[in-house]
Design an enzyme around this catalytic site. Sequence first.
Site, PDB file in Angstrom:
ATOM      1  N   HIS A 213       0.806  -1.233   0.000  1.00  0.00           N
ATOM      2  CA  HIS A 213       0.000   0.000   0.000  1.00  0.00           C
ATOM      3  C   HIS A 213       0.833   1.274   0.000  1.00  0.00           C
ATOM      4  O   HIS A 213       0.272   2.360  -0.099  1.00  0.00           O
ATOM      5  CB  HIS A 213      -0.936   0.026   1.206  1.00  0.00           C
ATOM      6  CG  HIS A 213      -0.238   0.338   2.488  1.00  0.00           C
ATOM      7  ND1 HIS A 213       0.448  -0.608   3.192  1.00  0.00           N
ATOM      8  CD2 HIS A 213      -0.091   1.496   3.173  1.00  0.00           C
ATOM      9  CE1 HIS A 213       0.975  -0.058   4.269  1.00  0.00           C
ATOM     10  NE2 HIS A 213       0.677   1.224   4.282  1.00  0.00           N
TER      11      HIS A 213
HETATM   12  C1  UD1 Z   1      -1.744   5.431   6.362  1.00  0.00           C
HETATM   13  C2  UD1 Z   1      -0.392   5.869   6.933  1.00  0.00           C
HETATM   14  C3  UD1 Z   1       0.616   4.750   6.760  1.00  0.00           C
HETATM   15  C4  UD1 Z   1       0.111   3.427   7.274  1.00  0.00           C
HETATM   16  C5  UD1 Z   1      -1.228   3.122   6.614  1.00  0.00           C
HETATM   17  C6  UD1 Z   1      -1.780   1.810   7.122  1.00  0.00           C
HETATM   18  C7  UD1 Z   1       0.147   8.288   6.781  1.00  0.00           C
HETATM   19  C8  UD1 Z   1       0.973   9.273   6.076  1.00  0.00           C
HETATM   20  N1  UD1 Z   1       0.124   7.055   6.246  1.00  0.00           N
HETATM   21  O1  UD1 Z   1      -1.590   5.351   4.964  1.00  0.00           O
HETATM   22  O2  UD1 Z   1       1.783   5.117   7.480  1.00  0.00           O
HETATM   23  O3  UD1 Z   1       1.038   2.391   6.980  1.00  0.00           O
HETATM   24  O4  UD1 Z   1      -2.126   4.195   6.909  1.00  0.00           O
HETATM   25  O5  UD1 Z   1      -3.010   1.503   6.579  1.00  0.00           O
HETATM   26  O6  UD1 Z   1      -0.452   8.595   7.788  1.00  0.00           O
HETATM   27  N2  UD1 Z   1      -9.171   4.946   2.778  1.00  0.00           N
HETATM   28  C9  UD1 Z   1     -10.369   4.254   2.830  1.00  0.00           C
HETATM   29  N3  UD1 Z   1     -10.868   3.928   4.045  1.00  0.00           N
HETATM   30  C10 UD1 Z   1     -10.250   4.252   5.193  1.00  0.00           C
HETATM   31  C11 UD1 Z   1      -9.028   4.960   5.122  1.00  0.00           C
HETATM   32  C12 UD1 Z   1      -8.490   5.284   3.917  1.00  0.00           C
HETATM   33  O7  UD1 Z   1     -10.970   3.950   1.817  1.00  0.00           O
HETATM   34  O8  UD1 Z   1     -10.758   3.932   6.281  1.00  0.00           O
HETATM   35  C13 UD1 Z   1      -8.598   5.336   1.490  1.00  0.00           C
HETATM   36  C14 UD1 Z   1      -8.469   6.835   1.370  1.00  0.00           C
HETATM   37  O9  UD1 Z   1      -9.588   7.413   0.826  1.00  0.00           O
HETATM   38  C15 UD1 Z   1      -7.245   7.002   0.496  1.00  0.00           C
HETATM   39  C16 UD1 Z   1      -6.411   5.785   0.817  1.00  0.00           C
HETATM   40  O10 UD1 Z   1      -7.253   4.843   1.449  1.00  0.00           O
HETATM   41  O11 UD1 Z   1      -7.607   6.933  -0.851  1.00  0.00           O
HETATM   42  C17 UD1 Z   1      -5.227   6.140   1.661  1.00  0.00           C
HETATM   43  O12 UD1 Z   1      -5.592   6.558   2.970  1.00  0.00           O
HETATM   44  P1  UD1 Z   1      -4.668   7.559   3.807  1.00  0.00           P
HETATM   45  O13 UD1 Z   1      -5.264   7.789   5.146  1.00  0.00           O
HETATM   46  O14 UD1 Z   1      -4.318   8.704   2.966  1.00  0.00           O
HETATM   47  O15 UD1 Z   1      -3.289   6.855   4.023  1.00  0.00           O
HETATM   48  P2  UD1 Z   1      -2.849   5.344   3.990  1.00  0.00           P
HETATM   49  O16 UD1 Z   1      -2.333   5.001   2.665  1.00  0.00           O
HETATM   50  O17 UD1 Z   1      -3.922   4.462   4.558  1.00  0.00           O
END
Ligand code: UD1
Length: 375
Positions: A213
């Site tokens: 991811h």
């Molecule tokens: C975050 C952390 C990362 C950790 C990861 C574990 C930061 C910078 N990154 O990254 O260190 O390893 O979490 O999962 O804080 N999304 C959903 N549902 C959710 C949450 C997110 O669909 O409940 C989607 C968001 O819309 C986005 C993507 O997942 O498109 C990424 O989510 P984001 O919170 O930006 O960071 P992660 O990649 O999850």
Amino acid sequence: MTTASENVFRILCVAGARPNFMKLAPLFRAFSHCPSLSPILVHTGQHYDEQMSGQFFRDLELPPPAHNLEVGSGSHAQQTAEIIRRFEPVVLQHNPHAVLVVGDVNSTAACALVAKKLGIFVIHVEAGLRSFDRSMPEEINRLVTDAISDLLLVTEQSGVCNLKREGTAPEKISFVGNLMIDSLYFHLERSRNSRVLDKLGLRGQHFGLVTLHRPANVDDPAQFQQLLGGLNMIAEDIALYFPAHPRTQARLDGHGLSPRIRLLDPLSYLDFVCLMSHSAVVFTDSGGVQEETTALGIPCLTVRNNTERPVTISEGTNRLAGTTSDSVLAAWRDLKANPVQGRVPKLWDGKAAERSVQAIYNALRAKPGAEDSNS
Ligand code: UD1
């Protein structure tokens, strides 16, 4: 640890994203045995949906948060700014003796900053880890958080060395071990009741697990394609199961996956632990999974060029596999030829929460004004 006349210290504990939840759960269990420490759980809502958050709270038996800031997703600046904006009034409302943040996500750095600017004692769980790669958003979060924390709870010896090298006062550093491994040991037995192996027809089967991811691996289509090409070749040797983070799922459209790679939605904690503990090998770019496989003795090929968790390599079952299809394939072939033997690192013994709570209590007791700070 306490007498009736002693202060009770209020600690705002911040949960933001999935990897935070399994580190907070054992801490909350240990807090419940220490009447001098009164934790208040704040969920920033960085991870917000059932698959990334809700089912983890249930599996891990975390109490419902006292506050949910519901920040949701956004650019790094937007997400960080929103957490800062919404966390400050919560801190002002509770006037805690400390704010405790976990890991390296945006919520960690944002909430540490709010607390420190209000003059509140900051505790960082999983301090000192360094990938030395400042293009990773998590590395920036680690550096910022550690620089302003007052008590730094460390999981492995490299963290102590990194912090000392950066000039952190040794009395702020406490090597307590790994809370994520506390959770793993606590739930391993229960995970055996998971039905995930039967659901996927995997009981008694030889299979590998994949999680990817990191933005550096999945956001650039050419890079992601590289990695999928390598995994497709590996899948000719071993069937792969790939629970995909929402970030990864969103980018998988149009990429050809071998029929021997089975894509899954994100799994609950217990299902994931069950699948991981039965797998023959794990391919991952997650920090936590590198640690969990080391504790379980399962071979792990980390799809990165570096790791902030070097003990998983020097002592554990982790190997860096690089980020090209050739390097990942070569790492897999090397693993088949030379199986890894690891041992469990120091203080990854299921008792990190007890040591953390003791270190927190000692630090708050030692703070100037601790005797009369119970307002
Ligand atoms: C975050 C952390 C990362 C950790 C990861 C574990 C930061 C910078 N990154 O990254 O260190 O390893 O979490 O999962 O804080 N999304 C959903 N549902 C959710 C949450 C997110 O669909 O409940 C989607 C968001 O819309 C986005 C993507 O997942 O498109 C990424 O989510 P984001 O919170 O930006 O960071 P992660 O990649 O999850």
